[in-house]
Design a protein around this motif. Sequence first.
Motif, PDB file in Angstrom:
ATOM      1  N   UNK A  61      42.802  43.334  38.261  1.00 48.74           N
ATOM      2  CA  UNK A  61      42.355  41.958  38.478  1.00 48.74           C
ATOM      3  C   UNK A  61      42.805  41.422  39.830  1.00 48.74           C
ATOM      4  N   UNK A  62      44.008  41.750  40.225  1.00 52.44           N
ATOM      5  CA  UNK A  62      44.549  41.226  41.479  1.00 52.44           C
ATOM      6  C   UNK A  62      44.226  42.119  42.672  1.00 52.44           C
ATOM      7  N   UNK A  63      43.031  42.650  42.680  1.00 53.66           N
ATOM      8  CA  UNK A  63      42.592  43.446  43.820  1.00 53.66           C
ATOM      9  C   UNK A  63      42.984  44.904  43.726  1.00 53.66           C
ATOM     10  N   UNK A  64      43.202  45.380  42.488  1.00 55.06           N
ATOM     11  CA  UNK A  64      43.565  46.783  42.256  1.00 55.06           C
ATOM     12  C   UNK A  64      44.810  47.161  43.049  1.00 55.06           C
ATOM     13  N   UNK A  65      45.907  46.476  42.754  1.00 55.69           N
ATOM     14  CA  UNK A  65      47.190  46.757  43.415  1.00 55.69           C
ATOM     15  C   UNK A  65      47.600  48.196  43.158  1.00 55.69           C
ATOM     16  N   UNK A 109      39.305  38.547  44.679  1.00 57.66           N
ATOM     17  CA  UNK A 109      40.661  38.914  45.098  1.00 57.66           C
ATOM     18  C   UNK A 109      40.652  39.955  46.219  1.00 57.66           C
ATOM     19  N   UNK A 110      39.655  40.837  46.220  1.00 60.68           N
ATOM     20  CA  UNK A 110      39.549  41.846  47.281  1.00 60.68           C
ATOM     21  C   UNK A 110      39.310  41.166  48.629  1.00 60.68           C
ATOM     22  N   UNK A 111      38.386  40.203  48.625  1.00 54.84           N
ATOM     23  CA  UNK A 111      38.082  39.467  49.849  1.00 54.84           C
ATOM     24  C   UNK A 111      39.283  38.635  50.286  1.00 54.84           C
ATOM     25  N   UNK A 112      40.058  38.128  49.314  1.00 61.37           N
ATOM     26  CA  UNK A 112      41.230  37.309  49.636  1.00 61.37           C
ATOM     27  C   UNK A 112      42.266  38.119  50.399  1.00 61.37           C
ATOM     28  N   UNK A 113      42.521  39.328  49.950  1.00 56.12           N
ATOM     29  CA  UNK A 113      43.505  40.164  50.635  1.00 56.12           C
ATOM     30  C   UNK A 113      43.053  40.478  52.056  1.00 56.12           C
ATOM     31  N   UNK A 114      41.777  40.814  52.213  1.00 56.07           N
ATOM     32  CA  UNK A 114      41.240  41.131  53.525  1.00 56.07           C
ATOM     33  C   UNK A 114      41.253  39.894  54.431  1.00 56.07           C
ATOM     34  N   UNK A 115      40.930  38.743  53.847  1.00 62.24           N
ATOM     35  CA  UNK A 115      40.897  37.479  54.579  1.00 62.24           C
ATOM     36  C   UNK A 115      42.281  37.153  55.147  1.00 62.24           C
ATOM     37  N   UNK A 116      43.293  37.336  54.314  1.00 62.55           N
ATOM     38  CA  UNK A 116      44.677  37.091  54.754  1.00 62.55           C
ATOM     39  C   UNK A 116      45.099  38.119  55.798  1.00 62.55           C
ATOM     40  N   UNK A 117      44.803  39.376  55.537  1.00 64.01           N
ATOM     41  CA  UNK A 117      45.194  40.447  56.461  1.00 64.01           C
ATOM     42  C   UNK A 117      44.594  40.273  57.851  1.00 64.01           C
ATOM     43  N   UNK A 118      43.411  39.661  57.912  1.00 66.10           N
ATOM     44  CA  UNK A 118      42.737  39.458  59.197  1.00 66.10           C
ATOM     45  C   UNK A 118      43.206  38.197  59.926  1.00 66.10           C
TER      46      UNK A 118
END
Length: 205
Positions: A61-65, A109-118
């Motif tokens: 759920x949390x972006x496949x941690x 959540x996948x887009x959220x991680x990428x958004x933060x990382x960028x």
Amino acid sequence: MSKRHSAKYKIDRRMGENLWGRPKSPVNKREYGPGQHGQRRKGKTSDYGLQLRAKQKLKGYYGDLSEKQFYKIYEEAVRLRGDTSEALIGLLETRLDAVVYRAKFVPTPFAARQFVNHGHVTVNGRKVNVGSYRCKVGDVIEVRQKSKELAIVLESVELAERDTPDYIEVDTSKKIAKLVRVPALADVPYAVKMEPNLVVEYYSR
């Protein structure tokens, strides 16, 4: 920016549930798993199987941690006072990428991680590009000025398929969010039933 459709839909198919409540999830049409054996009749699941499934659902759920990341969060939850399963949810929901997702700045959540990382997000005015950054109560999370007009942001804030939970205050027009409190399990708007108690049992074996 990739929205990682294939990744999240693969997890949905594997779990046989629409984890994020997305209207385009393939599980809405076929609830069996992927592959030629996906429709095979399943027998009774063991206690271990139920615990493993609960862990895979929450982790996915949390972006496949990764397993290493997820276990590290579990270990942190064990060290906190009170109910470990509630602490686990609190730690997951206060990750920066989770807050960005809950604030509806991005669709997944996948887009959220990428958004933060960028580097599109600041916390209390300082740029933070680590999705696992732990937000504290009172922290102000804002989409950077140059990123506020990105299509992914503008489209996401208009999504009607989910609401912003009450433990996060959001100014949609300014793309600013504030973490009001650490949520309990009952506060988190999961689209499917999550069982963090089974996750704790899994790791406590």
